[in-house]
Write a protein that holds these residues in place. Structure first.
Motif, PDB file in Angstrom:
ATOM      1  N   SER A   1       0.828  -1.209   0.000  1.00  0.00           N
ATOM      2  CA  SER A   1       0.000   0.000   0.000  1.00  0.00           C
ATOM      3  C   SER A   1       0.860   1.255   0.000  1.00  0.00           C
ATOM      4  O   SER A   1       0.453   2.293  -0.528  1.00  0.00           O
ATOM      5  CB  SER A   1      -0.942   0.007   1.217  1.00  0.00           C
ATOM      6  OG  SER A   1      -1.919  -1.007   1.088  1.00  0.00           O
ATOM      7  N   ILE A   2       2.032   1.165   0.579  1.00  0.00           N
ATOM      8  CA  ILE A   2       2.997   2.259   0.489  1.00  0.00           C
ATOM      9  C   ILE A   2       3.729   2.203  -0.846  1.00  0.00           C
ATOM     10  O   ILE A   2       3.925   3.219  -1.521  1.00  0.00           O
ATOM     11  CB  ILE A   2       4.016   2.196   1.647  1.00  0.00           C
ATOM     12  CG1 ILE A   2       3.315   2.383   2.996  1.00  0.00           C
ATOM     13  CG2 ILE A   2       5.118   3.250   1.457  1.00  0.00           C
ATOM     14  CD1 ILE A   2       2.707   3.745   3.211  1.00  0.00           C
TER      15      ILE A   2
ATOM     16  N   TRP B   1       1.896   3.759  -3.673  1.00  0.00           N
ATOM     17  CA  TRP B   1       1.538   5.179  -3.554  1.00  0.00           C
ATOM     18  C   TRP B   1       2.477   5.966  -4.465  1.00  0.00           C
ATOM     19  O   TRP B   1       3.395   6.646  -4.035  1.00  0.00           O
ATOM     20  CB  TRP B   1       1.667   5.632  -2.103  1.00  0.00           C
ATOM     21  CG  TRP B   1       0.973   6.929  -1.794  1.00  0.00           C
ATOM     22  CD1 TRP B   1       0.568   7.883  -2.683  1.00  0.00           C
ATOM     23  CD2 TRP B   1       0.606   7.418  -0.495  1.00  0.00           C
ATOM     24  NE1 TRP B   1      -0.023   8.936  -2.030  1.00  0.00           N
ATOM     25  CE2 TRP B   1      -0.017   8.679  -0.685  1.00  0.00           C
ATOM     26  CE3 TRP B   1       0.755   6.930   0.798  1.00  0.00           C
ATOM     27  CZ2 TRP B   1      -0.492   9.442   0.381  1.00  0.00           C
ATOM     28  CZ3 TRP B   1       0.279   7.686   1.862  1.00  0.00           C
ATOM     29  CH2 TRP B   1      -0.343   8.923   1.659  1.00  0.00           C
TER      30      TRP B   1
ATOM     31  N   LEU C   1       3.144   9.834  -4.051  1.00  0.00           N
ATOM     32  CA  LEU C   1       3.491  10.262  -2.695  1.00  0.00           C
ATOM     33  C   LEU C   1       4.349  11.527  -2.679  1.00  0.00           C
ATOM     34  O   LEU C   1       4.023  12.503  -1.997  1.00  0.00           O
ATOM     35  CB  LEU C   1       4.211   9.125  -1.973  1.00  0.00           C
ATOM     36  CG  LEU C   1       4.607   9.360  -0.514  1.00  0.00           C
ATOM     37  CD1 LEU C   1       3.403   9.733   0.334  1.00  0.00           C
ATOM     38  CD2 LEU C   1       5.287   8.115   0.046  1.00  0.00           C
TER      39      LEU C   1
ATOM     40  N   ASP D   1       2.370  14.417  -3.956  1.00  0.00           N
ATOM     41  CA  ASP D   1       1.311  14.840  -3.040  1.00  0.00           C
ATOM     42  C   ASP D   1       1.836  15.777  -1.957  1.00  0.00           C
ATOM     43  O   ASP D   1       1.097  16.638  -1.454  1.00  0.00           O
ATOM     44  CB  ASP D   1       0.669  13.620  -2.372  1.00  0.00           C
ATOM     45  CG  ASP D   1      -0.232  12.840  -3.320  1.00  0.00           C
ATOM     46  OD1 ASP D   1      -0.631  13.407  -4.357  1.00  0.00           O
ATOM     47  OD2 ASP D   1      -0.524  11.666  -3.024  1.00  0.00           O
TER      48      ASP D   1
ATOM     49  N   ASN E   1      10.280   6.798  -0.210  1.00  0.00           N
ATOM     50  CA  ASN E   1       9.271   5.742  -0.214  1.00  0.00           C
ATOM     51  C   ASN E   1       9.970   4.392  -0.342  1.00  0.00           C
ATOM     52  O   ASN E   1      10.467   4.034  -1.400  1.00  0.00           O
ATOM     53  CB  ASN E   1       8.290   5.939  -1.376  1.00  0.00           C
ATOM     54  CG  ASN E   1       7.163   4.905  -1.367  1.00  0.00           C
ATOM     55  OD1 ASN E   1       7.284   3.815  -0.815  1.00  0.00           O
ATOM     56  ND2 ASN E   1       6.065   5.244  -1.995  1.00  0.00           N
TER      57      ASN E   1
ATOM     58  N   HIS F   1      -5.801  -3.573  -3.073  1.00  0.00           N
ATOM     59  CA  HIS F   1      -5.008  -2.363  -3.251  1.00  0.00           C
ATOM     60  C   HIS F   1      -5.897  -1.194  -3.656  1.00  0.00           C
ATOM     61  O   HIS F   1      -6.966  -1.389  -4.243  1.00  0.00           O
ATOM     62  CB  HIS F   1      -3.914  -2.611  -4.291  1.00  0.00           C
ATOM     63  CG  HIS F   1      -2.949  -3.666  -3.873  1.00  0.00           C
ATOM     64  ND1 HIS F   1      -3.005  -4.951  -4.368  1.00  0.00           N
ATOM     65  CD2 HIS F   1      -1.941  -3.645  -2.974  1.00  0.00           C
ATOM     66  CE1 HIS F   1      -2.047  -5.669  -3.794  1.00  0.00           C
ATOM     67  NE2 HIS F   1      -1.401  -4.909  -2.950  1.00  0.00           N
TER      68      HIS F   1
ATOM     69  N   TYR G   1      -6.191   6.630  -2.222  1.00  0.00           N
ATOM     70  CA  TYR G   1      -5.000   7.386  -1.813  1.00  0.00           C
ATOM     71  C   TYR G   1      -5.323   8.847  -1.495  1.00  0.00           C
ATOM     72  O   TYR G   1      -4.609   9.489  -0.718  1.00  0.00           O
ATOM     73  CB  TYR G   1      -3.922   7.290  -2.883  1.00  0.00           C
ATOM     74  CG  TYR G   1      -3.181   5.972  -2.835  1.00  0.00           C
ATOM     75  CD1 TYR G   1      -2.378   5.649  -1.739  1.00  0.00           C
ATOM     76  CD2 TYR G   1      -3.299   5.038  -3.854  1.00  0.00           C
ATOM     77  CE1 TYR G   1      -1.709   4.433  -1.672  1.00  0.00           C
ATOM     78  CE2 TYR G   1      -2.641   3.825  -3.794  1.00  0.00           C
ATOM     79  CZ  TYR G   1      -1.847   3.525  -2.703  1.00  0.00           C
ATOM     80  OH  TYR G   1      -1.200   2.319  -2.625  1.00  0.00           O
TER      81      TYR G   1
ATOM     82  N   TRP H   1      -6.013   8.780   2.105  1.00  0.00           N
ATOM     83  CA  TRP H   1      -4.760   8.655   2.858  1.00  0.00           C
ATOM     84  C   TRP H   1      -3.999   9.978   2.869  1.00  0.00           C
ATOM     85  O   TRP H   1      -3.429  10.357   3.887  1.00  0.00           O
ATOM     86  CB  TRP H   1      -3.900   7.550   2.245  1.00  0.00           C
ATOM     87  CG  TRP H   1      -4.303   6.180   2.689  1.00  0.00           C
ATOM     88  CD1 TRP H   1      -5.575   5.735   2.921  1.00  0.00           C
ATOM     89  CD2 TRP H   1      -3.439   5.077   2.955  1.00  0.00           C
ATOM     90  NE1 TRP H   1      -5.554   4.418   3.308  1.00  0.00           N
ATOM     91  CE2 TRP H   1      -4.262   3.991   3.338  1.00  0.00           C
ATOM     92  CE3 TRP H   1      -2.069   4.902   2.886  1.00  0.00           C
ATOM     93  CZ2 TRP H   1      -3.726   2.744   3.663  1.00  0.00           C
ATOM     94  CZ3 TRP H   1      -1.540   3.659   3.205  1.00  0.00           C
ATOM     95  CH2 TRP H   1      -2.360   2.599   3.595  1.00  0.00           C
ATOM     96  N   LYS H   2      -4.004  10.655   1.747  1.00  0.00           N
ATOM     97  CA  LYS H   2      -3.308  11.943   1.669  1.00  0.00           C
ATOM     98  C   LYS H   2      -3.887  12.915   2.683  1.00  0.00           C
ATOM     99  O   LYS H   2      -3.142  13.601   3.410  1.00  0.00           O
ATOM    100  CB  LYS H   2      -3.436  12.520   0.258  1.00  0.00           C
ATOM    101  CG  LYS H   2      -2.820  13.907   0.105  1.00  0.00           C
ATOM    102  CD  LYS H   2      -3.060  14.472  -1.302  1.00  0.00           C
ATOM    103  CE  LYS H   2      -2.532  15.885  -1.424  1.00  0.00           C
ATOM    104  NZ  LYS H   2      -2.785  16.447  -2.781  1.00  0.00           N
TER     105      LYS H   2
END
Length: 221
Positions: free
Chosen positions: A58-59, A62, A65, A68, A76, A203, A209, A212-213
């Motif tokens: 999941s990371i 991203w 990332l 973002d 990462n 996923h 995402y 999550w952000k």
């Protein structure tokens, strides 16, 4: 005359060989992927003293990332379908070597899905924090809570139990923060919001995402 210990010796040899093979398999399971991450960041400007996002796929997936959070110096190092013990195995390469001031961690969902008890996951979290804090006592830890994956909804009891334990840990320990994403990823009926996931129902897509952000953003100030 037959050796009375022959069969026992064979059993012991088999057990030892199998155990050694399992250890080697764990060590080699993500070796190539981890090596590629080491090379990637070795060829880029220094990232020491910045922010590490690490853990499982999941990371890793991203992909936006860094975009973002353009004002943050982010590494990462998410990899594969890793569990907490996999991260511990490569903790030096993927975390400690960057001397991070903040670490955002998403790992534990795969552990629970594999049948690992919540208590064991928490014990491995403790080892992770201890190893980092021994070298960098000011480092802050941010545990992103387990997400409600539709494909693993039957494990929701254990997932929620893990989240609650980490929430309580964060309340009682300095420099540890729990980031909840569970509730915001449910639909009105209290089930996982299928619109946030790709076809494998595990996923996340861009909508997932985005949640999550929003959850992470306030901790990057």
């Amino acid at each position: 005359m037959k050796n009375p210990f022959g069969s026992k010796i064979l059993v012991l040899v088999f057990f030892f060989t199998s155990s050694l093979a399992n250890i080697q398999a764990q060590e080699n399971r993500f070796a190539v992927e981890v090596a590629a991450l080491v090379v990637k960041y070795a060829d880029l400007p220094t990232y020491k003293g910045g922010i590490v996002f690490t853990g499982s796929s999941s990371i890793r997936f991203w992909k936006t990332l860094e975009k973002d959070f353009p004002k943050s110096k982010i590494v990462n190092t998410g990899f594969g379908g890793s569990q907490t013990d996999d991260l511990l195995l490569y903790l030096d390469e993927l975390v400690i070597n960057f001397e991070p001031k903040k670490i955002f961690i998403y790992v534990g969902e795969n552990d629970i899905n594999a049948g690992k008890p919540v208590r064991q996951v928490l014990s491995e979290y403790a080892v992770l924090m201890e190893r980092v804090s021994t070298k960098f006592p000011d480092t802050e830890f941010y545990f992103i809570g387990t997400k409600p994956s539709p494909s693993r909804w039957e494990k929701r009891g254990q997932m929620m139990a893990l989240n609650e334990e980490v929430r309580m840990l964060a309340q009682n320990k300095e420099k540890v923060t729990y980031i909840d994403v569970w509730a915001s990823m449910l639909d009105k009926s209290g089930s996982p919001n299928e619109e946030l996931f790709v076809e494998d129902r595990l996923h996340m897509n861009a909508k997932g995402y985005k949640i999550w952000k929003k959850a992470v953003k306030e901790h990057l100030r």
